[in-house]
Design an enzyme around this catalytic site. Sequence first.
Site, PDB file in Angstrom:
ATOM      1  N   HIS A   7      -9.888   5.853   9.637  1.00  0.00           N
ATOM      2  CA  HIS A   7      -9.194   4.617   9.244  1.00  0.00           C
ATOM      3  C   HIS A   7      -7.701   4.692   9.582  1.00  0.00           C
ATOM      4  O   HIS A   7      -7.126   3.735  10.115  1.00  0.00           O
ATOM      5  CB  HIS A   7      -9.383   4.431   7.731  1.00  0.00           C
ATOM      6  CG  HIS A   7      -9.020   3.071   7.228  1.00  0.00           C
ATOM      7  ND1 HIS A   7      -9.731   1.939   7.547  1.00  0.00           N
ATOM      8  CD2 HIS A   7      -8.022   2.669   6.414  1.00  0.00           C
ATOM      9  CE1 HIS A   7      -9.184   0.904   6.949  1.00  0.00           C
ATOM     10  NE2 HIS A   7      -8.133   1.317   6.264  1.00  0.00           N
ATOM     11  N   ARG A  35      10.527  11.593   3.863  1.00  0.00           N
ATOM     12  CA  ARG A  35      11.139  10.572   4.724  1.00  0.00           C
ATOM     13  C   ARG A  35      11.496   9.288   3.978  1.00  0.00           C
ATOM     14  O   ARG A  35      11.882   8.288   4.608  1.00  0.00           O
ATOM     15  CB  ARG A  35      10.182  10.257   5.888  1.00  0.00           C
ATOM     16  CG  ARG A  35      10.107  11.393   6.889  1.00  0.00           C
ATOM     17  CD  ARG A  35       8.849  11.407   7.717  1.00  0.00           C
ATOM     18  NE  ARG A  35       8.840  12.535   8.650  1.00  0.00           N
ATOM     19  CZ  ARG A  35       8.599  13.816   8.314  1.00  0.00           C
ATOM     20  NH1 ARG A  35       8.326  14.122   7.063  1.00  0.00           N
ATOM     21  NH2 ARG A  35       8.630  14.769   9.210  1.00  0.00           N
ATOM     22  N   PHE A  49       0.864  -1.187   0.000  1.00  0.00           N
ATOM     23  CA  PHE A  49       0.000   0.000   0.000  1.00  0.00           C
ATOM     24  C   PHE A  49       0.904   1.243   0.000  1.00  0.00           C
ATOM     25  O   PHE A  49       1.840   1.329   0.783  1.00  0.00           O
ATOM     26  CB  PHE A  49      -0.882  -0.015   1.257  1.00  0.00           C
ATOM     27  CG  PHE A  49      -2.160   0.756   1.126  1.00  0.00           C
ATOM     28  CD1 PHE A  49      -3.369   0.108   0.947  1.00  0.00           C
ATOM     29  CD2 PHE A  49      -2.161   2.146   1.182  1.00  0.00           C
ATOM     30  CE1 PHE A  49      -4.557   0.823   0.831  1.00  0.00           C
ATOM     31  CE2 PHE A  49      -3.329   2.869   1.071  1.00  0.00           C
ATOM     32  CZ  PHE A  49      -4.535   2.206   0.896  1.00  0.00           C
ATOM     33  N   VAL A  84       1.618   4.755   6.096  1.00  0.00           N
ATOM     34  CA  VAL A  84       0.207   5.048   6.335  1.00  0.00           C
ATOM     35  C   VAL A  84       0.047   6.567   6.260  1.00  0.00           C
ATOM     36  O   VAL A  84       0.731   7.306   6.974  1.00  0.00           O
ATOM     37  CB  VAL A  84      -0.272   4.522   7.710  1.00  0.00           C
ATOM     38  CG1 VAL A  84      -1.801   4.477   7.748  1.00  0.00           C
ATOM     39  CG2 VAL A  84       0.301   3.145   8.004  1.00  0.00           C
ATOM     40  N   THR A 132     -11.011   9.819   6.823  1.00  0.00           N
ATOM     41  CA  THR A 132     -11.772   9.062   7.822  1.00  0.00           C
ATOM     42  C   THR A 132     -10.841   8.637   8.959  1.00  0.00           C
ATOM     43  O   THR A 132      -9.612   8.752   8.835  1.00  0.00           O
ATOM     44  CB  THR A 132     -12.375   7.783   7.179  1.00  0.00           C
ATOM     45  OG1 THR A 132     -11.293   6.866   6.914  1.00  0.00           O
ATOM     46  CG2 THR A 132     -13.108   8.097   5.885  1.00  0.00           C
ATOM     47  N   PHE A 141      10.757  -0.537  13.719  1.00  0.00           N
ATOM     48  CA  PHE A 141       9.578   0.175  13.228  1.00  0.00           C
ATOM     49  C   PHE A 141       9.993   1.185  12.161  1.00  0.00           C
ATOM     50  O   PHE A 141      10.412   2.305  12.468  1.00  0.00           O
ATOM     51  CB  PHE A 141       8.910   0.881  14.410  1.00  0.00           C
ATOM     52  CG  PHE A 141       7.589   1.501  14.103  1.00  0.00           C
ATOM     53  CD1 PHE A 141       6.455   0.724  13.920  1.00  0.00           C
ATOM     54  CD2 PHE A 141       7.447   2.875  14.006  1.00  0.00           C
ATOM     55  CE1 PHE A 141       5.218   1.301  13.648  1.00  0.00           C
ATOM     56  CE2 PHE A 141       6.216   3.462  13.732  1.00  0.00           C
ATOM     57  CZ  PHE A 141       5.107   2.664  13.554  1.00  0.00           C
ATOM     58  N   ALA A 199      -0.160  -2.035   5.757  1.00  0.00           N
ATOM     59  CA  ALA A 199       0.524  -1.945   7.049  1.00  0.00           C
ATOM     60  C   ALA A 199      -0.123  -2.842   8.102  1.00  0.00           C
ATOM     61  O   ALA A 199       0.564  -3.380   8.972  1.00  0.00           O
ATOM     62  CB  ALA A 199       0.517  -0.498   7.523  1.00  0.00           C
ATOM     63  N   PHE A 200      -1.429  -3.010   8.009  1.00  0.00           N
ATOM     64  CA  PHE A 200      -2.130  -3.820   9.007  1.00  0.00           C
ATOM     65  C   PHE A 200      -1.593  -5.251   9.045  1.00  0.00           C
ATOM     66  O   PHE A 200      -1.589  -5.895  10.110  1.00  0.00           O
ATOM     67  CB  PHE A 200      -3.636  -3.832   8.676  1.00  0.00           C
ATOM     68  CG  PHE A 200      -4.486  -4.453   9.736  1.00  0.00           C
ATOM     69  CD1 PHE A 200      -4.877  -3.716  10.853  1.00  0.00           C
ATOM     70  CD2 PHE A 200      -4.905  -5.776   9.640  1.00  0.00           C
ATOM     71  CE1 PHE A 200      -5.660  -4.297  11.839  1.00  0.00           C
ATOM     72  CE2 PHE A 200      -5.688  -6.353  10.612  1.00  0.00           C
ATOM     73  CZ  PHE A 200      -6.073  -5.608  11.731  1.00  0.00           C
ATOM     74  N   GLU A 201      -1.136  -5.744   7.904  1.00  0.00           N
ATOM     75  CA  GLU A 201      -0.650  -7.134   7.821  1.00  0.00           C
ATOM     76  C   GLU A 201       0.810  -7.272   8.259  1.00  0.00           C
ATOM     77  O   GLU A 201       1.315  -8.401   8.395  1.00  0.00           O
ATOM     78  CB  GLU A 201      -0.792  -7.658   6.388  1.00  0.00           C
ATOM     79  CG  GLU A 201      -2.216  -7.983   5.958  1.00  0.00           C
ATOM     80  CD  GLU A 201      -3.084  -6.743   5.718  1.00  0.00           C
ATOM     81  OE1 GLU A 201      -2.560  -5.759   5.182  1.00  0.00           O
ATOM     82  OE2 GLU A 201      -4.266  -6.775   6.105  1.00  0.00           O
TER      83      GLU A 201
HETATM   84  N1  INI Z   1      -2.497   0.436   4.473  1.00  0.00           N
HETATM   85  C1  INI Z   1      -1.326   1.112   4.456  1.00  0.00           C
HETATM   86  O1  INI Z   1      -0.264   0.483   4.519  1.00  0.00           O
HETATM   87  N2  INI Z   1      -1.317   2.467   4.376  1.00  0.00           N
HETATM   88  C2  INI Z   1      -2.471   3.197   4.310  1.00  0.00           C
HETATM   89  O2  INI Z   1      -2.385   4.454   4.220  1.00  0.00           O
HETATM   90  C3  INI Z   1      -3.711   2.507   4.325  1.00  0.00           C
HETATM   91  N3  INI Z   1      -4.938   3.236   4.232  1.00  0.00           N
HETATM   92  O3  INI Z   1      -4.915   4.468   4.241  1.00  0.00           O
HETATM   93  O4  INI Z   1      -6.012   2.669   4.172  1.00  0.00           O
HETATM   94  C4  INI Z   1      -3.690   1.087   4.414  1.00  0.00           C
HETATM   95  N4  INI Z   1      -4.844   0.366   4.413  1.00  0.00           N
HETATM   96  C5  INI Z   1      -4.867  -1.054   4.158  1.00  0.00           C
HETATM   97  C6  INI Z   1      -4.653  -1.881   5.416  1.00  0.00           C
HETATM   98  O5  INI Z   1      -3.314  -1.774   5.886  1.00  0.00           O
HETATM   99  C7  INI Z   1      -4.938  -3.367   5.180  1.00  0.00           C
HETATM  100  O6  INI Z   1      -4.080  -3.867   4.179  1.00  0.00           O
HETATM  101  C8  INI Z   1      -6.393  -3.624   4.765  1.00  0.00           C
HETATM  102  O7  INI Z   1      -7.277  -3.032   5.679  1.00  0.00           O
HETATM  103  C9  INI Z   1      -6.670  -5.163   4.731  1.00  0.00           C
HETATM  104  O8  INI Z   1      -6.495  -5.743   6.024  1.00  0.00           O
END
Ligand code: INI
Length: 154
Positions: free
Chosen positions: A89, A128, A23, A82, A87, A114, A57-59
């Site tokens: 989110h 950055r 992402f 990110v 929102t 990190f 990033a969530f993964e």
């Molecule tokens: N993931 C990112 O790495 N950066 C972001 O800015 C971002 N936004 O803005 O939504 C983002 N979303 C995806 C998230 O990390 C997961 O991959 C997704 O929700 C599936 O679990």
Amino acid sequence: MIETFEGDHNAKGLRFGVVVSRFNDFITSNLLTGALEGFKESGVEETDLKILKVPGAFEIPQAAKKLCSTESFDAIVCLGAVIRGDTPHFDYICAETSRGIGQVGLDFNIPVLFGVLTTENLEQAVARSGSGSSNKGREAALAAVEMATMYKKL
Ligand code: INI
């Protein structure tokens, strides 16, 4: 005399895992380039590196945990970007990513670094992830080398 330990930047022979999210790939690919430069400068061989690419990033914490569970790395570097949107989110992703990365490091007792940008806008992310010392991927790789070499001395 008090024994004091500090790492160095000679990581030849040490093994590192890198988790990088796709992402905002135009930013994270530059973080990866910076990290690989940092490892190269520190004497790390390409054969001692493993890269996992994840969707977002969530993964990242999940993949970092998987790498740690192999017990074959001296440190793990996590890279992502990110960028705040309209929102809440952003806040959820940032909170979970940072909490998860910190937790993996504590659970597995190896350095988990990190290198995830959490920025208000694209300009801050670009600033950055450029070439040179301002690249947060490079900074995370050098910090991983410092931590891993310190642990080796203990
Ligand atoms: N993931 C990112 O790495 N950066 C972001 O800015 C971002 N936004 O803005 O939504 C983002 N979303 C995806 C998230 O990390 C997961 O991959 C997704 O929700 C599936 O679990």
